[in-house]
Write a protein that holds these residues in place. Structure first.
Motif, PDB file in Angstrom:
ATOM      1  N   ALA A   3       0.842  -1.208   0.000  1.00  0.00           N
ATOM      2  CA  ALA A   3       0.000   0.000   0.000  1.00  0.00           C
ATOM      3  C   ALA A   3       0.878   1.259   0.000  1.00  0.00           C
ATOM      4  O   ALA A   3       0.558   2.247  -0.673  1.00  0.00           O
ATOM      5  N   ILE A   4       2.003   1.205   0.711  1.00  0.00           N
ATOM      6  CA  ILE A   4       2.894   2.374   0.755  1.00  0.00           C
ATOM      7  C   ILE A   4       3.478   2.630  -0.634  1.00  0.00           C
ATOM      8  O   ILE A   4       3.499   3.755  -1.131  1.00  0.00           O
ATOM      9  N   MET A   5       3.930   1.537  -1.278  1.00  0.00           N
ATOM     10  CA  MET A   5       4.504   1.668  -2.633  1.00  0.00           C
ATOM     11  C   MET A   5       3.451   2.203  -3.610  1.00  0.00           C
ATOM     12  O   MET A   5       3.738   3.061  -4.441  1.00  0.00           O
ATOM     13  N   ARG A   6       2.240   1.677  -3.471  1.00  0.00           N
ATOM     14  CA  ARG A   6       1.159   2.108  -4.377  1.00  0.00           C
ATOM     15  C   ARG A   6       0.941   3.610  -4.239  1.00  0.00           C
ATOM     16  O   ARG A   6       0.904   4.343  -5.220  1.00  0.00           O
ATOM     17  N   ASN A   7       0.840   4.079  -2.978  1.00  0.00           N
ATOM     18  CA  ASN A   7       0.635   5.510  -2.746  1.00  0.00           C
ATOM     19  C   ASN A   7       1.801   6.337  -3.253  1.00  0.00           C
ATOM     20  O   ASN A   7       1.611   7.417  -3.800  1.00  0.00           O
ATOM     21  N   LEU A   8       3.010   5.805  -3.078  1.00  0.00           N
ATOM     22  CA  LEU A   8       4.202   6.529  -3.530  1.00  0.00           C
ATOM     23  C   LEU A   8       4.164   6.736  -5.050  1.00  0.00           C
ATOM     24  O   LEU A   8       4.328   7.844  -5.551  1.00  0.00           O
ATOM     25  N   PHE A   9       3.882   5.656  -5.792  1.00  0.00           N
ATOM     26  CA  PHE A   9       3.851   5.781  -7.254  1.00  0.00           C
ATOM     27  C   PHE A   9       2.703   6.686  -7.716  1.00  0.00           C
ATOM     28  O   PHE A   9       2.849   7.448  -8.667  1.00  0.00           O
ATOM     29  N   TYR A 189      -6.643   5.464  -9.699  1.00  0.00           N
ATOM     30  CA  TYR A 189      -6.185   6.697  -9.029  1.00  0.00           C
ATOM     31  C   TYR A 189      -6.319   6.578  -7.518  1.00  0.00           C
ATOM     32  O   TYR A 189      -7.090   5.760  -7.007  1.00  0.00           O
ATOM     33  N   LYS A 190      -5.561   7.466  -6.841  1.00  0.00           N
ATOM     34  CA  LYS A 190      -5.619   7.499  -5.379  1.00  0.00           C
ATOM     35  C   LYS A 190      -6.798   8.386  -4.985  1.00  0.00           C
ATOM     36  O   LYS A 190      -6.830   9.560  -5.357  1.00  0.00           O
ATOM     37  N   GLU A 191      -7.783   7.832  -4.281  1.00  0.00           N
ATOM     38  CA  GLU A 191      -8.981   8.602  -3.931  1.00  0.00           C
ATOM     39  C   GLU A 191      -9.215   8.548  -2.419  1.00  0.00           C
ATOM     40  O   GLU A 191      -8.768   7.610  -1.756  1.00  0.00           O
ATOM     41  N   SER A 192      -9.972   9.497  -1.904  1.00  0.00           N
ATOM     42  CA  SER A 192     -10.244   9.507  -0.465  1.00  0.00           C
ATOM     43  C   SER A 192     -11.342   8.486  -0.146  1.00  0.00           C
ATOM     44  O   SER A 192     -12.176   8.151  -1.010  1.00  0.00           O
ATOM     45  N   SER A 193     -11.352   8.028   1.134  1.00  0.00           N
ATOM     46  CA  SER A 193     -12.341   7.005   1.496  1.00  0.00           C
ATOM     47  C   SER A 193     -13.753   7.591   1.539  1.00  0.00           C
ATOM     48  O   SER A 193     -14.724   6.858   1.637  1.00  0.00           O
ATOM     49  N   GLU A 194     -13.865   8.913   1.436  1.00  0.00           N
ATOM     50  CA  GLU A 194     -15.212   9.519   1.375  1.00  0.00           C
ATOM     51  C   GLU A 194     -15.908   9.183   0.054  1.00  0.00           C
ATOM     52  O   GLU A 194     -17.129   9.108  -0.011  1.00  0.00           O
TER      53      GLU A 194
END
Ligand code: FAD
Length: 306
Positions: A3-9, A189-194
């Protein structure tokens, strides 16, 4: 760790500086695995090769997050040129576009004019255009422009819908009623949990639900995934529901699960490969690394290869 790598990329994908450098220095770091090349010549050659293997193609002239009018106009001209070149070469393909490449962040009307020019030329040349779905910040405007274009060109244009978003079930129900050709994806894409499911298990579950929903709506469904569990489930669903081949196709990305693409063709399923090309490869490449951080190993190998 994954999950950290995913967010980083996904964060790196947004870097304008890295994008500018990547454009200047050309395809690097193993990006060639996912990108057909930098020019239309490469795209035509790859499309021809894939068509010869029984695979259909959607071409993506890479680009996104454009903030100047000149760049947006250039991207529009590039898409139109792509439609003319593939017609000349008599290739089986359609075009995928991103609205931020056409100026969505500059002026919605400007973006609409650009997209309309592209869809008009596609209609003239007998091709279909799919609007990719970008991050949630552009979701509402993408829908607005899509509906305007769809009202004028109902058979020429389709949309991508992301299973990760809470709102997609309702959106898809409306698109199904209008007979819209939809590509269903999990979401890159990285999205918020909302607005999105934070847990991949929930995304996978909603993905299957949405696929079944659209497949039985009577409208065309592009099943865009490399997930063999989903593909296996949907193959059985299609058979049970007796969904004709004219109403669906499997779609996968260039360079990912190539053998699976060919196996599906051999089994008689319609398969389309998403083929990106162009110099603006950086953000697309970062999203592919985010989807599977294990891909970093071949980036490292490509850096040390002479
Ligand atoms: P996952 O569960 O992520 O992956 C399943 C398996 O596929 C993995 O185990 C692995 O074996 C393989 N795999 C997946 N990704 C990779 C990779 N990068 N490298 C190597 N192997 C991999 N997203 C959007 O948000 N908007 C769009 O418009 C959009 N258009 C798309 C169009 C097509 C044709 C496709 C196939 C995808 C598109 N996507 C889009 C991306 C999509 O949202 C997912 O991020 C991507 O497809 C990975 O999800 P998956 O369904 O393959 O499942």
């Amino acid at each position: 760790m994954e999950a950290i790598m995913r967010n980083l990329f996904l964060t790196m994908a947004k870097s304008q500086t890295a994008n500018r450098l990547a454009k200047r220095y050309g395809l690097r770091f193993g990006a060639q695995r996912f990108v057909a090349g930098e020019s239309i010549k490469h795209a035509v050659k790859t499309t021809q090769q894939l068509n010869d293997q029984g695979l259909k193609v959607t071409l993506d002239h890479l680009g996104e997050s454009v903030y100047t009018r000149d760049e947006a106009a250039q991207a529009t001209a590039d898409c139109i040129q792509t439609l003319d070149v593939v017609k000349e070469a008599n290739l089986d393909m359609y075009l995928s576009i991103k609205l931020t490449q056409l100026g969505l962040d500059i002026d919605e009307n400007l973006c609409y004019d650009h997209a309309r020019k592209i869809v008009s030329r596609a209609a003239e040349n007998g091709y279909f255009v799919r609007i990719d779905m970008e991050d949630y910040a552009h979701n509402a405007t993408t829908f607005r422009l899509f509906h305007k274009l769809h009202a004028e060109f109902p058979n020429q244009i389709g949309l991508a819908i992301q299973a990760c978003l809470h709102k997609s079930k309702q959106d898809l129900a409306e698109l199904g009623k209008k007979g819209v050709n939809v590509r269903l994806v999990k979401g890159a894409y990285k999205e918020s949990s909302e607005v999105a499911f934070p847990d991949k298990t929930d995304v996978d579950k909603q993905f299957i639900d949405l696929l079944e929903q659209h497949l039985t709506s009577g409208s065309f469904t592009a099943i865009a995934t490399h997930d063999e569990t989903v593909i296996h489930h949907i193959k059985q669903f299609i058979e049970k529901q007796d969904i004709p081949k004219e109403r669906y196709e499997f779609q996968m990305l260039y360079g990912i699960r190539t053998q699976l693409q060919l196996n599906l063709v051999k089994e008689g399923y319609p398969v389309r490969v998403y083929v990106p090309f162009g110099t603006d490869w950086y953000a697309y490449f970062m999203r592919r690394l985010a989807e599977r951080p294990a891909n970093v190993s071949f980036v490292l190998r490509s850096m040390f290869k002479k």
